[in-house]
Each structure stands twice: as C-alpha cells, then as structure tokens.
Design an enzyme around this catalytic site. Structure first.
Site, short mmCIF file in Angstrom:
data_model
loop_
_atom_site.label_atom_id
_atom_site.label_comp_id
_atom_site.label_asym_id
_atom_site.label_seq_id
_atom_site.Cartn_x
_atom_site.Cartn_y
_atom_site.Cartn_z
N GLN A 298 42.69 43.57 34.34
CA GLN A 298 41.69 42.75 33.66
C GLN A 298 41.15 41.68 34.59
O GLN A 298 39.95 41.38 34.59
CB GLN A 298 42.29 42.11 32.41
CG GLN A 298 41.44 41.05 31.74
CD GLN A 298 40.19 41.61 31.10
OE1 GLN A 298 40.08 42.81 30.89
NE2 GLN A 298 39.25 40.75 30.78
N GLU A 299 42.01 41.11 35.41
CA GLU A 299 41.60 39.99 36.28
C GLU A 299 40.80 40.46 37.49
O GLU A 299 39.81 39.84 37.85
CB GLU A 299 42.84 39.21 36.73
CG GLU A 299 43.56 38.47 35.64
CD GLU A 299 42.81 37.26 35.12
OE1 GLU A 299 43.28 36.64 34.16
OE2 GLU A 299 41.75 36.92 35.68
N SER A 300 41.22 41.54 38.14
CA SER A 300 40.59 41.88 39.43
C SER A 300 40.36 43.37 39.64
O SER A 300 39.88 43.76 40.70
CB SER A 300 41.47 41.38 40.57
OG SER A 300 42.65 42.18 40.67
N TYR A 425 39.78 39.11 25.78
CA TYR A 425 40.76 39.23 26.87
C TYR A 425 42.04 39.87 26.36
O TYR A 425 42.57 40.81 26.97
CB TYR A 425 41.03 37.83 27.40
CG TYR A 425 41.96 37.73 28.58
CD1 TYR A 425 43.31 37.43 28.40
CD2 TYR A 425 41.50 37.88 29.88
CE1 TYR A 425 44.17 37.31 29.48
CE2 TYR A 425 42.34 37.76 30.96
CZ TYR A 425 43.68 37.47 30.76
OH TYR A 425 44.52 37.35 31.83
#
Length: 486
Positions: A298-300, A425
């Site tokens: 999800q982040e990168s 998220y």
C-alpha cells in the site's frame, strides 16, 4: 524654509521601509488562511496543503518565520486583509472584480471552474436554464456567487442559497445523501473529494476556468507581491511548482482502483526479494508477515527507493521523524525500512486500548498508522457522542470522514483530517492481505474470514493478526478504491 521642509518630507518618504523590508526586519510573514485540503490542514506529520507548501517555501526564501492564523471562513480572511492585519491571505479564491481597490491578487497556477453538482437521482441539468427555480447551494464568500449573478442576467429565475456554516465537503456530503439536489463547488475541491462521494455527479460549469490566487491587502505597496511573483517564477523554472502540483492533484485521475492482475504480478516479481525480511521482522514484533507486506505494498508497491515530494521515503514510506523515532538511519535500505515499519506499527498497536478486541484493534492501529492517533481518537469521541460504539471499527469508520467537514472537526481536539483516507487505507490493506493469504495458502478454503465489517476475529480461535494466525481467505476478482499514498 519651504525648500528645507520639502527636502525633509522627500527624505522621510525615501527612508520609509517597504512592506518587504518591514517583514524582513520583523522576521515574520503573517498569513491568514482557512482549513481545506486544497489550501491548509494539519496532516499526520504537521501542516500541509497546496498553498501552505508554497507559502512555507516563500517564507524560507525570504529568511523569515511563517506565522499562520486560521480563520473560520473566507469572510474572516477578507475582513482581516481589508484591515491590513495580515500580509497574505490564502482563501482558495480567484482575483475577482469586486476585490479591486481592496486587495491585489497573485495567481498560484491552479486553474478551477465553478461547477454545478447534483445527486445521481436528480435530473442532470444540461444548461443553467434547466436550473431555473431549482435553488443552488453554495458556501459563503466563494468564487461562485459573482458568476451566478452574471448568469442571472440571462436566466432571471436562477436562485441560490448561501450556507455560512458549511464548507465544500459539507455541501458535497449533503448532495451525497440527497438532502441537497444541486450545489456549486470549485472543481479542485470536487476533484479532491469526489472519490468519497460516489453519488455526486458533475454537471456543468458556471463559466470559464479561473486561476486561484494569493490575496494581498491593497494598503501594502507592491514589494511583497512582486517578490512572491518572482519566487513563483523560480519555482516554475526549477520544477518545484510542478512537483507540488503533482503531489496534491496528480493522483486524482487514478485514485479509484489498482487491478488485481498488477498486484499478483508484483507478488511474483517483487515480493520474493523482500519476503524473508517481512517474515523476520513480523516474527520479531509478533505479527502476521502478510499484514506487514500488505502495508508495504500500500505504501510503495514494494519499491525500496520510493520517494515522495514531501520527503517520505523507502519501502514503508517512513517520514524523517518516524524513521528517527524507530531507529532507522537509512530509509532507502529495504531491511531498515521494513524493520522500522514493523516497529512503528507495533508501537501504534500498543496505543490502542487493550479492551478493544481483534480484529478491530488491528484496524484501529492501521488507521492510526495512516492518519495519526490523535485524529483517530477524535473520530472515536464523535462516534461515542453519537451513541455508537467507539471500540468497533464498523462504527468509527463512519465518523472518520466527518473530520473533513468544518461543522464536525471544529468540535475536536486535533481538528481537520482527510478522514476518508484511513478508511480506504484500512480497506485496501485488508484486501491485499486477503490476496497474500490466498496465494501463500493454496489449499485454503474460499471462505473470506476478513470480509469488510466482520465482527468475528480472524484466524483460528480468534487470534489477532498481530499474533500471526493462519488465516484463510479468497482472492477477490478486483481490488477497488485503492489510492496511491505517494
């Protein structure tokens, strides 16, 4: 005597400092603004927003302190500027004709339209004439009313209602529920909020696009506005302006989904490089490695050298302050980033009250990881005040989005937050987690034990995700509503 007096007056006028000189002498740039995702708000890592980022860079360029005053609405901003009580006003307005003689305007590079929006169950207007005798709803002191007054020359029956207590998000929320059939909002505010209000549809613009502007009191000389204009030119030339614009607006056309096939391809090509690290540090902090890997994706998208314009870096996209807090010296090191992310998630998980059972406790931890513990607590308080359960994610996730609306965040301790983002998220990570479980446990049954809003703790005998249970889940056909966080 007359000649001497004239000389003295001329000398006095020549020695009077300019506005820019006064600011540098005092060492402070006074700015008044309001809370809006397109202008200024307090994020997880401090103040941010398109205009805020620009004015912060401008203050640094001048070598002075930036001192922000947050107004209730544009009415207050315009009043303060008219009295010359601030150097710059950030109101999300264009340079309108009625400002002439009262203030000057400097375009910021963002071009917007005033657009009519409607609830999908209402008839779509094809022209302003279709809205005759159908009231439009707008916020106070906006770009919209002057354009509506011009439009009423051709459509005399055009009417509108001003809502002083609401902001754009509040109007959109009411159109979403059908309470208001038609409203007018700025196109940039619609773009920033549209994904959160799927029943709101865009109809027609009121007029041609106009550039948003910084506002300067007319009582000032031109030294400050000229300096700001030159500074904008520098930012445009070195690419900084484009980078800031991309950060706040560039992702909006791809906010809705990421295909499942792309994710599966990344699990085959990228995940094997880091799986052992996810396993090692998940074990160290007693969590399921697939949950940690889902956060990393999800982040990168599992890119160890990922970097955002704000300086968030690495596979787990740690801020500089967070990295220092968890002992990470090199954020671009995949191992250090994963270790730091696991440690930080463990810390925020421990902040969640022990009485909250799994899986809700993990969902709260993920929301806190994204939006910050303070904003999460604000949402839980609002949930409790409404007679709902503040210890259940199913209830709290309905109140987090209210933190975007002034009528709600004004009641909270930590104020405005992009409260829709932690909801999406958490949902995204849960879906990524489902896929990883299914792919790593090919013999698993197709029952999805992590379906949205399930109140049953996942895993065998209800163990927590943070305790690495063997959870079975199905591969969803498509991963929807996945916003990039870069």
């Amino acid at each position: 005597m007359v000649a001497m007096l004239t000389f003295t007056l001329v000398l006095s006028a020549c020695s009077r400092p300019t506005t820019l000189q006064q600011i540098k002498a005092e060492g402070v740039l006074h700015v008044i603004t309001r809370v809006a995702p397109s202008i200024y708000y307090k994020g997880r890592d401090g103040p941010t927003g398109y205009d805020y980022e620009l004015v912060q860079l401008f203050a640094e360029h001048l070598g002075v302190e930036l001192r922000i005053r947050v107004a209730e609405d544009n009415t207050e901003i315009l009043s303060v500027l008219a009295q010359d009580f601030a150097h710059i006003g950030l109101a999300g307005l264009s340079g309108q004709k009625q400002f002439q003689g009262q203030m000057r305007a400097l375009a910021t590079g963002i071009e917007v339209e005033s657009v009519v929006v409607y609830h999908r169950d209402s008839p779509k207007p094809q022209a302003l004439a279709d809205l005759a005798e159908k009231p439009l709803h707008i916020v106070v002191d906006s770009n919209h009313e002057p354009q509506l007054e011009e439009a009423r020359i051709d459509v005399p029956q055009l009417s509108w209602q001003v809502h002083p207590g609401l902001d754009a998000a509040g109007l959109l929320a009411r159109v979403e529920t059908g309470e208001l059939p038609y409203a007018v909002v700025s196109s940039n505010e619609l773009a920033l909020n549209h994904v959160f209000f799927p029943d709101v549809k865009e109809a027609i613009p009121l007029g041609p696009p106009r550039e948003l502007a910084w506002l300067f009191p007319a009582k000032q000389d031109r030294s400050l506005i000229d300096a700001a204009g030159q500074f904008f030119g520098m930012l445009a030339e070195d690419g900084t302006m484009e980078q800031i614009t991309e950060r706040f607006y560039g992702h909006l056309d791809r906010l809705n989904y990421v295909g499942a096939l792309t994710f599966v391809r990344h699990t085959e090509k990228r995940l094997p490089k880091y799986e052992s690290l996810f396993r090692t540090y998940a074990d160290q902090f007693a969590m399921d490695w697939r949950l940690l890997a889902a956060i990393g994706y999800q982040e990168s998208h599992w890119r160890p050298r990922a970097t955002s314009p704000t300086g968030v870096r690495g596979l787990m996209m740690l801020t500089r302050s967070t990295a220092k807090y968890v002992g990470v010296k090199d954020r671009l090191s995949a191992e250090q980033s994963i270790r730091g992310g696991a440690k930080y998630l463990n810390i925020v998980h421990d902040q969640i009250p022990d009485r909250i059972e799994e899986p809700d406790r993990t969902w709260f931890a993920l929301a806190s990881y994204n939006v910050g513990f303070g904003h999460l607590e604000d949402a839980r308080i609002l949930t409790e005040q409404a007679g709902r359960n503040p210890d259940r994610w199913l209830d709290v996730k309905e109140f987090l989005p209210l933190l975007t609306q002034k009528e709600w965040y004004s009641q909270t301790k930590f104020g405005y937050a992009r409260g829709h983002e932690p909801v999406i998220y958490v949902q995204n990570i849960r879906r990524y987690y489902d896929v990883l479980v299914r792919m790593t446990e090919p013999a698993a049954t197709p029952d999805t034990l992590l379906a949205d809003d399930s109140s049953t703790p996942p895993g065998n005998n209800g163990e927590a995700l943070m305790a690495a249970p063997e959870i079975q889940a199905a591969l969803p056909e498509q991963l929807t509503d996945v916003p990039p966080t870069l």
